[in-house]
Design a protein around this motif. Structure first.
Motif, PDB file in Angstrom:
ATOM      1  N   THR A  65       0.806  -1.218   0.000  1.00  0.00           N
ATOM      2  CA  THR A  65       0.000   0.000   0.000  1.00  0.00           C
ATOM      3  C   THR A  65       0.845   1.277   0.000  1.00  0.00           C
ATOM      4  N   ASP A  66       2.161   1.150   0.158  1.00  0.00           N
ATOM      5  CA  ASP A  66       3.064   2.304   0.194  1.00  0.00           C
ATOM      6  C   ASP A  66       4.183   2.119  -0.823  1.00  0.00           C
ATOM      7  N   TYR A  67       4.799   3.226  -1.204  1.00  0.00           N
ATOM      8  CA  TYR A  67       5.980   3.123  -2.066  1.00  0.00           C
ATOM      9  C   TYR A  67       7.074   4.069  -1.588  1.00  0.00           C
ATOM     10  N   LEU A  68       8.285   3.809  -2.080  1.00  0.00           N
ATOM     11  CA  LEU A  68       9.471   4.549  -1.653  1.00  0.00           C
ATOM     12  C   LEU A  68       9.496   5.931  -2.287  1.00  0.00           C
ATOM     13  N   GLY A  69       9.635   6.961  -1.437  1.00  0.00           N
ATOM     14  CA  GLY A  69       9.729   8.328  -1.943  1.00  0.00           C
ATOM     15  C   GLY A  69      11.163   8.790  -2.075  1.00  0.00           C
ATOM     16  N   THR A  70      11.896   8.782  -0.976  1.00  0.00           N
ATOM     17  CA  THR A  70      13.308   9.180  -0.980  1.00  0.00           C
ATOM     18  C   THR A  70      14.086   8.253  -0.063  1.00  0.00           C
ATOM     19  N   SER A  71      15.400   8.245  -0.235  1.00  0.00           N
ATOM     20  CA  SER A  71      16.268   7.467   0.644  1.00  0.00           C
ATOM     21  C   SER A  71      17.601   8.179   0.788  1.00  0.00           C
ATOM     22  N   GLY A 101      38.124  10.785  10.196  1.00  0.00           N
ATOM     23  CA  GLY A 101      38.234  10.575   8.758  1.00  0.00           C
ATOM     24  C   GLY A 101      37.154   9.730   8.134  1.00  0.00           C
ATOM     25  N   LEU A 102      36.067   9.442   8.875  1.00  0.00           N
ATOM     26  CA  LEU A 102      34.961   8.716   8.242  1.00  0.00           C
ATOM     27  C   LEU A 102      34.425   9.536   7.070  1.00  0.00           C
ATOM     28  N   PRO A 103      34.191   8.918   5.926  1.00  0.00           N
ATOM     29  CA  PRO A 103      33.748   9.684   4.746  1.00  0.00           C
ATOM     30  C   PRO A 103      32.336  10.232   4.907  1.00  0.00           C
ATOM     31  N   SER A 104      32.067  11.316   4.205  1.00  0.00           N
ATOM     32  CA  SER A 104      30.726  11.892   4.192  1.00  0.00           C
ATOM     33  C   SER A 104      29.784  10.989   3.403  1.00  0.00           C
ATOM     34  N   LEU A 105      28.537  10.929   3.851  1.00  0.00           N
ATOM     35  CA  LEU A 105      27.503  10.151   3.159  1.00  0.00           C
ATOM     36  C   LEU A 105      26.530  11.063   2.423  1.00  0.00           C
ATOM     37  N   SER A 106      26.912  12.325   2.238  1.00  0.00           N
ATOM     38  CA  SER A 106      25.989  13.318   1.682  1.00  0.00           C
ATOM     39  C   SER A 106      25.561  13.003   0.250  1.00  0.00           C
ATOM     40  N   GLY A 107      26.356  12.240  -0.468  1.00  0.00           N
ATOM     41  CA  GLY A 107      26.005  11.919  -1.847  1.00  0.00           C
ATOM     42  C   GLY A 107      25.041  10.772  -1.998  1.00  0.00           C
ATOM     43  N   SER A 108      24.507  10.268  -0.896  1.00  0.00           N
ATOM     44  CA  SER A 108      23.653   9.080  -0.972  1.00  0.00           C
ATOM     45  C   SER A 108      22.177   9.396  -1.202  1.00  0.00           C
ATOM     46  N   ALA A 109      21.779  10.661  -1.081  1.00  0.00           N
ATOM     47  CA  ALA A 109      20.354  11.004  -1.191  1.00  0.00           C
ATOM     48  C   ALA A 109      19.826  10.703  -2.592  1.00  0.00           C
ATOM     49  N   ALA A 110      18.654  10.078  -2.660  1.00  0.00           N
ATOM     50  CA  ALA A 110      18.039   9.728  -3.941  1.00  0.00           C
ATOM     51  C   ALA A 110      16.522   9.807  -3.806  1.00  0.00           C
ATOM     52  N   SER A 111      15.837  10.050  -4.940  1.00  0.00           N
ATOM     53  CA  SER A 111      14.376  10.060  -4.967  1.00  0.00           C
ATOM     54  C   SER A 111      13.895   9.105  -6.054  1.00  0.00           C
ATOM     55  N   TYR A 112      12.644   8.677  -5.962  1.00  0.00           N
ATOM     56  CA  TYR A 112      12.138   7.609  -6.823  1.00  0.00           C
ATOM     57  C   TYR A 112      10.744   7.959  -7.334  1.00  0.00           C
ATOM     58  N   GLY A 113      10.403   7.388  -8.473  1.00  0.00           N
ATOM     59  CA  GLY A 113       9.073   7.581  -9.032  1.00  0.00           C
ATOM     60  C   GLY A 113       8.020   6.798  -8.268  1.00  0.00           C
ATOM     61  N   ALA A 114       6.771   7.147  -8.514  1.00  0.00           N
ATOM     62  CA  ALA A 114       5.662   6.466  -7.841  1.00  0.00           C
ATOM     63  C   ALA A 114       5.624   4.984  -8.214  1.00  0.00           C
ATOM     64  N   TRP A 115       5.385   4.139  -7.203  1.00  0.00           N
ATOM     65  CA  TRP A 115       5.220   2.699  -7.394  1.00  0.00           C
ATOM     66  C   TRP A 115       6.417   2.064  -8.100  1.00  0.00           C
ATOM     67  N   ALA A 116       7.616   2.493  -7.690  1.00  0.00           N
ATOM     68  CA  ALA A 116       8.836   1.860  -8.197  1.00  0.00           C
ATOM     69  C   ALA A 116       9.317   0.783  -7.229  1.00  0.00           C
ATOM     70  N   TYR A 117       9.417   1.142  -5.937  1.00  0.00           N
ATOM     71  CA  TYR A 117       9.918   0.199  -4.926  1.00  0.00           C
ATOM     72  C   TYR A 117       9.067   0.296  -3.659  1.00  0.00           C
ATOM     73  N   PHE A 171       8.089  -3.084  -7.505  1.00  0.00           N
ATOM     74  CA  PHE A 171       6.713  -3.381  -7.877  1.00  0.00           C
ATOM     75  C   PHE A 171       6.686  -4.048  -9.249  1.00  0.00           C
ATOM     76  N   THR A 172       5.738  -4.950  -9.441  1.00  0.00           N
ATOM     77  CA  THR A 172       5.666  -5.716 -10.683  1.00  0.00           C
ATOM     78  C   THR A 172       4.378  -5.462 -11.460  1.00  0.00           C
ATOM     79  N   GLY A 173       3.519  -4.611 -10.948  1.00  0.00           N
ATOM     80  CA  GLY A 173       2.258  -4.326 -11.636  1.00  0.00           C
ATOM     81  C   GLY A 173       1.728  -2.962 -11.263  1.00  0.00           C
ATOM     82  N   GLU A 174       0.661  -2.554 -11.933  1.00  0.00           N
ATOM     83  CA  GLU A 174       0.089  -1.230 -11.711  1.00  0.00           C
ATOM     84  C   GLU A 174      -0.728  -1.190 -10.414  1.00  0.00           C
ATOM     85  N   PRO A 175      -0.779  -0.036  -9.767  1.00  0.00           N
ATOM     86  CA  PRO A 175      -1.615   0.093  -8.574  1.00  0.00           C
ATOM     87  C   PRO A 175      -3.099   0.033  -8.931  1.00  0.00           C
TER      88      PRO A 175
END
Length: 262
Positions: A65-71, A101-117, A171-175
């Motif tokens: 019932t939910d999908y991934l928006g950002t991570s 000296g731990l590396p920055s994780l700032s480059g990890s931000a991502a966004s996704y389309g509706a009903w992708a994951y 996701f493997t099919g349409e909502p």
């Protein structure tokens, strides 16, 4: 710090007439420790805009019932822990060094389309369940060092780049609308958007390189610079495709050039 064997207080007996009294952590050549990184996601619930359209009557929800928006990837509440020292013969616990000296994780931000994951976020404070998709360290592919993770003799530290990603269910099919009806017949008690997804496999998404070369641990005025790593990942028993936990062990070798200035 670990108990000092081979000291006056704890001599190592060679035979009834000889004792070793000056070995162990004075000859420590390497330090190893765990690095903890986790996912932080936002989840989209499309809500309900149902105006009498066709819906699928359900008895057990198999769709999502939910999908991934950002991570994004973030360090755990305790970014590093479980410190061990290598004296040329064995690993043993040591006092916590200062780690920089731990590396920055700032480059990890991502966004996704509706009903992708699919996605899940625990709204409890503090959360009791880790966000989904979950982070997983990549298998090391560099040259072996001959040293193995403490207490895990089958996992060798390897040189080369480290990496991490998220394990997502696609996701493997349409909502479509799904609903429940009690009693039957009659209008649905509850109607919501849902879509089928892959229950049997995950897809690696949002890859990020993790540069360990600037990590330096300092203990008792002596510096150790990162030179290799090794991941350890465990999976949930059910579903077995869901990451239960994934940590990166980092191996640092003695580096006099990095010793702090007196």
């Amino acid at each position: 710090m670990a108990e000092a064997y081979g000291s006056l207080a704890n001599p190592v007996q060679l035979d009834p007439f000889q004792n070793i009294v000056n070995v162990h952590w004075n000859t420590m050549t390497h330090i190893a420790f765990k690095v903890h990184v986790k996912s932080s996601v936002s989840v989209v619930n499309p809500g309900v805009e149902w105006a009498g359209e066709f819906y699928e009557l359900i008895t057990g929800l198999e769709d999502d019932t939910d999908y991934l928006g950002t991570s994004e990837l973030v360090y755990g509440n305790e970014p590093v822990n479980t410190f061990q020292g290598w004296n040329g013969h064995a690993w043993g616990p040591i006092a916590d060094p200062e780690v920089n000296g731990l590396p920055s994780l700032s480059g990890s931000a991502a966004s996704y389309g509706a009903w992708a994951y699919t996605a899940f976020k625990d709204i409890a404070d503090p959360p009791t369940v880790a966000d989904v998709p979950r982070a997983k360290w990549d298998d090391a592919s560099g040259t072996g060092t001959g040293l193995f993770i403490p207490d895990i003799d089958s996992t060798e530290f390897k040189t080369g780049a480290a990496g991490i990603h998220l394990e997502a269910s696609a996701f493997t099919g349409e909502p479509h609308f799904e609903g429940t009806v009690t009693p039957w017949p009659g209008p649905p008690n509850e109607v919501f958007w849902a879509a089928p997804f892959n229950h049997g496999a995950t897809t690696p998404i949002a890859p990020l390189s993790f540069d360990i070369s600037d990590i330096v641990a300092v203990l008792d005025g002596k510096a150790f610079r990162a030179m290799a790593s090794a991941p350890v990942t465990t999976m949930e028993p059910e579903p077995s495709i869901l990451v239960a936990g994934s940590v990166l062990w980092v191996l640092c070798e003695r580096s006099p050039a990095d010793d702090p200035t007196p």
